[in-house]
Structure formats: C-alpha cells, structure tokens
Design a protein around this motif. Structure first.
Motif, PDB file in Angstrom:
ATOM      1  N   ASP A  98       0.841  -1.200   0.000  1.00 30.63           N
ATOM      2  CA  ASP A  98       0.000   0.000   0.000  1.00 30.63           C
ATOM      3  C   ASP A  98       0.881   1.257   0.000  1.00 30.63           C
ATOM      4  N   GLN A  99       1.735   1.332  -1.020  1.00 34.63           N
ATOM      5  CA  GLN A  99       2.618   2.471  -1.234  1.00 34.63           C
ATOM      6  C   GLN A  99       2.989   2.470  -2.712  1.00 34.63           C
ATOM      7  N   SER A 100       3.699   3.478  -3.164  1.00 34.10           N
ATOM      8  CA  SER A 100       4.066   3.550  -4.578  1.00 34.10           C
ATOM      9  C   SER A 100       4.958   2.369  -4.958  1.00 34.10           C
ATOM     10  N   LEU A 101       4.977   2.053  -6.239  1.00 32.36           N
ATOM     11  CA  LEU A 101       5.814   0.964  -6.734  1.00 32.36           C
ATOM     12  C   LEU A 101       7.275   1.218  -6.382  1.00 32.36           C
ATOM     13  N   ASP A 102       7.746   2.446  -6.584  1.00 33.92           N
ATOM     14  CA  ASP A 102       9.138   2.764  -6.246  1.00 33.92           C
ATOM     15  C   ASP A 102       9.424   2.503  -4.775  1.00 33.92           C
ATOM     16  N   ASP A 103       8.472   2.849  -3.903  1.00 29.99           N
ATOM     17  CA  ASP A 103       8.674   2.641  -2.472  1.00 29.99           C
ATOM     18  C   ASP A 103       8.638   1.156  -2.111  1.00 29.99           C
ATOM     19  N   VAL A 104       7.776   0.383  -2.778  1.00 29.33           N
ATOM     20  CA  VAL A 104       7.742  -1.067  -2.542  1.00 29.33           C
ATOM     21  C   VAL A 104       9.088  -1.673  -2.914  1.00 29.33           C
ATOM     22  N   VAL A 105       9.606  -1.319  -4.087  1.00 26.17           N
ATOM     23  CA  VAL A 105      10.890  -1.862  -4.540  1.00 26.17           C
ATOM     24  C   VAL A 105      12.007  -1.426  -3.599  1.00 26.17           C
ATOM     25  N   ARG A 106      12.009  -0.173  -3.200  1.00 27.63           N
ATOM     26  CA  ARG A 106      13.038   0.334  -2.274  1.00 27.63           C
ATOM     27  C   ARG A 106      12.991  -0.441  -0.956  1.00 27.63           C
ATOM     28  N   GLU A 107      11.789  -0.670  -0.419  1.00 24.19           N
ATOM     29  CA  GLU A 107      11.652  -1.423   0.836  1.00 24.19           C
ATOM     30  C   GLU A 107      12.203  -2.836   0.688  1.00 24.19           C
ATOM     31  N   ILE A 108      11.895  -3.485  -0.421  1.00 20.87           N
ATOM     32  CA  ILE A 108      12.379  -4.852  -0.647  1.00 20.87           C
ATOM     33  C   ILE A 108      13.899  -4.880  -0.723  1.00 20.87           C
ATOM     34  N   VAL A 109      14.476  -3.974  -1.492  1.00 19.87           N
ATOM     35  CA  VAL A 109      15.926  -3.943  -1.659  1.00 19.87           C
ATOM     36  C   VAL A 109      16.606  -3.731  -0.310  1.00 19.87           C
ATOM     37  N   GLU A 110      16.075  -2.817   0.492  1.00 17.46           N
ATOM     38  CA  GLU A 110      16.661  -2.573   1.818  1.00 17.46           C
ATOM     39  C   GLU A 110      16.615  -3.830   2.679  1.00 17.46           C
ATOM     40  N   LYS A 111      15.500  -4.538   2.644  1.00 23.60           N
ATOM     41  CA  LYS A 111      15.367  -5.747   3.460  1.00 23.60           C
ATOM     42  C   LYS A 111      16.216  -6.894   2.925  1.00 23.60           C
ATOM     43  N   LEU A 112      16.392  -6.948   1.618  1.00 25.61           N
ATOM     44  CA  LEU A 112      17.201  -8.022   1.028  1.00 25.61           C
ATOM     45  C   LEU A 112      18.689  -7.859   1.283  1.00 25.61           C
ATOM     46  N   GLU A 113      19.104  -6.658   1.593  1.00 29.23           N
ATOM     47  CA  GLU A 113      20.525  -6.440   1.832  1.00 29.23           C
ATOM     48  C   GLU A 113      21.059  -7.277   3.005  1.00 29.23           C
ATOM     49  N   ALA A 114      20.149  -7.821   3.797  1.00 30.98           N
ATOM     50  CA  ALA A 114      20.549  -8.697   4.909  1.00 30.98           C
ATOM     51  C   ALA A 114      20.998 -10.072   4.415  1.00 30.98           C
TER      52      ALA A 114
END
Length: 178
Positions: A159-175
């Motif tokens: 429930d956010q913009s596509l860019d924000d969804v992708v940014r959130e995923i990338v940040e979490k995947l960095e783990a």
C-alpha cells in the motif's frame, strides 16, 4: 552497471520468489525489482498447467493436488538459474514454500507482498486480461500462511508507490548474501 549497482547486486540472493495472494502485484513488482537488481523476472503463472488455468478461470480454487506440479516447476526453474532469478508465485502455504526450496536445491528467499483485502480487491478489479477472478480472493486469503521468521523471507507493504515497494524490498534483502 555502476559500481554501486554492482555492489547492490552482489549482496542480493540469487533465487527469490515474490509471493502473495492474487492481485498483490507480483508481476508489476517483479519486473521493477528485476530491473533494479539486474535480475531476470519470470511469471510463475506461465508455469501453470492449462487445467489449472481453466479451473481458476471458472472461479474454482485450486487444491493442493492441483498445485504440486506447478510448484515443482517453479522450484526446478529456480534450481536451473545461472544468474539472479525472481519468480512470481503465490506460495501461500509454508508447505508450498518448503517444496519450492527442496526442488530448487538451493537457498530461496521469499518476498511476501502484503496488503489489505480492500487494497488487493481494488487492484484485482482494475486489471484486465488475467484468468484469476476477484471471486477467488477469499480462498486466497484463507489459504495464506504468512512466512515465519525461520523461512528466509521478508515482507513488503504494497500500500505504497511501486518505487517505495521496490526500495523497501531492496533494503530488506541487503541482509542476505548470495
């Protein structure tokens, strides 16, 4: 690919599944995420046997027996990956995710696209040309088992913009490291 993008790419898992109920944005997010990571996106719907597509098109939910051949194909495709691969696949139950991992023969990170029924129903109502009717959304939510902490999974709020969804995923995947 810039040095920063190369470093980002080297930190990402090699095999990922974008999971969630129908209408959660697996295809849209998958294509955008793949572009961001320099990965390949594959729509798991393309691996469904024709009988499954016909059944869902009639508004009939799939049974576990219907899903096993499809999930096997998803896992095998991940196992064949020579480069970073993202597959969109509902993977609603833990047993399905375990099956995919087993067939892949490698670490698979699941990215759960999570959203409210209201948001997803609205998205499903707006899309065209897909075999999954909105009437099956209840069965999708009833089947969904949110990934546990021990499952190599991250969750992103859709429930956010596509860019924000992708940014959130990338940040979490960095783990995760490949």
């Amino acid at each position: 690919m810039s040095m920063a993008e190369s470093q980002l790419h080297s930190k990402m898992p090699l095999r990922m599944v974008l999971m969630g109920v129908a209408g959660s944005g697996k295809s849209t997010v998958g294509e955008a995420l793949a572009k961001r990571l320099g990965a390949t996106y594959y729509d798991g719907d393309d691996l469904h046997p024709q009988a499954n597509i016909e059944k869902m098109s009639r508004g009939e939910p799939l049974t576990d027996e219907d899903r096993w051949p499809w999930l096997t194909k998803v896992g095998e495709r991940l196992g064949e990956a020579g480069d970073t691969l993202i597959i969109g696949c509902s993977a609603l139950k833990r047993i399905y995710r375990d099956h995919i991992r087993e067939k892949a023969g490698a670490t698979v990170v699941f990215i759960h696209l999570s959203g409210s029924r209201k948001v997803i129903e609205s998205r499903m109502g707006a899309r065209t040309g897909h075999f999954m009717p909105t009437s099956l959304l209840d069965s999708q939510f009833a089947t969904l088992e949110v990934p546990g902490e021990d499952e190599h999974a991250v969750t992103a709020d859709i429930d956010q913009s596509l860019d924000d969804v992708v940014r959130e995923i990338v940040e979490k995947l960095e783990a995760y490291r490949a």
